[in-house]
Enzyme design. Sequence first.
Site, PDB file in Angstrom:
ATOM      1  N   TYR B 131      38.641  42.226  58.365  1.00  9.59           N
ATOM      2  CA  TYR B 131      38.970  40.840  58.005  1.00  9.59           C
ATOM      3  C   TYR B 131      37.872  39.900  58.484  1.00  9.59           C
ATOM      4  CZ  TYR B 131      43.927  41.834  57.014  1.00  9.59           C
ATOM      5  OH  TYR B 131      45.097  42.288  56.481  1.00  9.59           O
ATOM      6  N   TYR B 170      43.272  49.765  58.129  1.00  2.71           N
ATOM      7  CA  TYR B 170      42.502  49.458  59.349  1.00  2.71           C
ATOM      8  C   TYR B 170      43.355  49.770  60.581  1.00  2.71           C
ATOM      9  CZ  TYR B 170      45.163  45.075  59.138  1.00  2.71           C
ATOM     10  OH  TYR B 170      46.167  44.160  59.067  1.00  2.71           O
ATOM     11  N   ARG B 180      47.217  50.587  59.754  1.00  7.83           N
ATOM     12  CA  ARG B 180      48.017  49.908  58.728  1.00  7.83           C
ATOM     13  C   ARG B 180      47.692  50.475  57.355  1.00  7.83           C
ATOM     14  NH1 ARG B 180      50.229  45.337  58.319  1.00  7.83           N
ATOM     15  NH2 ARG B 180      51.660  46.703  57.244  1.00  7.83           N
ATOM     16  N   HIS B 183      46.806  46.827  52.344  1.00  8.47           N
ATOM     17  CA  HIS B 183      47.754  45.823  51.839  1.00  8.47           C
ATOM     18  C   HIS B 183      47.055  44.509  51.550  1.00  8.47           C
ATOM     19  CE1 HIS B 183      47.594  45.282  56.216  1.00  8.47           C
ATOM     20  NE2 HIS B 183      47.722  43.991  55.957  1.00  8.47           N
ATOM     21  N   HIS B 185      48.107  40.449  51.771  1.00 11.44           N
ATOM     22  CA  HIS B 185      49.116  39.482  52.206  1.00 11.44           C
ATOM     23  C   HIS B 185      49.363  38.464  51.092  1.00 11.44           C
ATOM     24  CE1 HIS B 185      48.975  40.529  56.561  1.00 11.44           C
ATOM     25  NE2 HIS B 185      47.727  40.861  56.285  1.00 11.44           N
TER      26      HIS B 185
END
Lengths: 193, 262
Positions: B131, B170, B180, B183, B185
């Site tokens: 991110y 990640y 995780r 995905h 968000h």
Amino acid sequence: MALPPTPAQTVGPFFGYALPYDGGPQLVAPGSSGSIRLHGTVYDGDGAPIPDAMVEIWQPDQHGRISQQPGSLSRDGHTFTGWGRTEVNYEGQFTFTTVNPGPTAPGKAPYILLTVFARGLMDRLFTRVYMPEDRQALGADPLLSTLAEDRRSTLIAHRDDDGGLRFDIRLQGEDETVFLTYPRTPQFTGRRA
Amino acid sequence: MAQPPTNPDAAAASQEQISAEIAEQHRNYQQQKDHGTEETSARLNFPPYRSSLLRHPTKSLQHADPEDIELHSPAFGQRDVSPLEADLTIQHGGEPIGERIVVSGRVLDGDGRPVRHQLVEVWQANAAGRYIHKRDQHPAPIDPNFTGVGRTLTGPEGEYSFTTIKPAPYPWKNHINAWRPAHIHFSLFGTDFTQRIVTQMYFPGDPLFSLDPIYQAITDPQARQRLVATYDHGVSQHEWNTGYRWDIILSGSNRTWSEEDQ
């Protein structure tokens, strides 16, 4: 026929570069006529400030009117859109510049609808920030009158000397904020039934 | 049983311990479901997700009747969102690295009405699982051509579409070797503010699903399936992108709808 809803998931830790935006906390320009500061701290169950929460507010204007004007994401400095968003700082504090909401009907207790998001919080939580002044309206409010005195007080903002409002949010614990659930909006606390 | 540690970065438990805790929560739900409570969303208190321990309400949520403000949502318009913001692959000087995808779908309310002209926001990791956030210290490469943030307004049928890059899984610190599932968000508004939702869209067949305490905090298997997009060849485009379809159903509106509003 009712359709099964899409489940919620936590906002996670990494929303800070995506959801907050310039002007998000300023529903009105700081220093403008009638502007007040709404501020508070978001705490966890240990009483520690939460540094990765996000808060949104949605409210009527001073006359109790609900704005349906666009422009919350790109404010023009004049139009009151009624909605704002901010992330908390490293000490869990949030600050909005807004106006005192007016009653949406005569005799109603004015409040700001507040929504909390955080890492660790699986779904948003709703609460109401009631204006502290109109004791009669507060006493007649359908929600507040269902609550015990110590629980009711978590929903009533504290008026600062400078006219601002302080509203702390406690996600858990003895003085936990009252969070709200609405018809047709299921939420699951994970408490044993 | 001793309380698990509340420091979310403690990474004290093994995957086996976390998976056993998840299984216990799911067993508990199945027993409850036999008595009639179907859980259509995630549990606020889900101990295998360690960060939830100190951040879930312990008292019952208070039932409230929605008043005027709760029956409305803020309005967003063209001045708020540029059409270019729906394409996450054109925000920089060059093409981002990764699998170009289009995610399309519709936003409907709990009665199947399209949610029109309403804001949809997305954010995500890049193709390496990183991110653009200063607290993300995962040692995977940052892509200078990918920020991973998009916005759009739904169309007259509630439709939306984003062009982006398929995110990677990640690691995180909930437990040892925690990963995780990939995905995106999503943040959505309805016609009533009570329909406000933040959630995550997943990709079909992810091997990390069963291991992930965030995804598994949705105790009902059918409800979990609602967060998984479908591969849709009709959304794929010749020599350009693969396509996924994901419809989002908000909770029910509490407004009194007239015939003209439909």
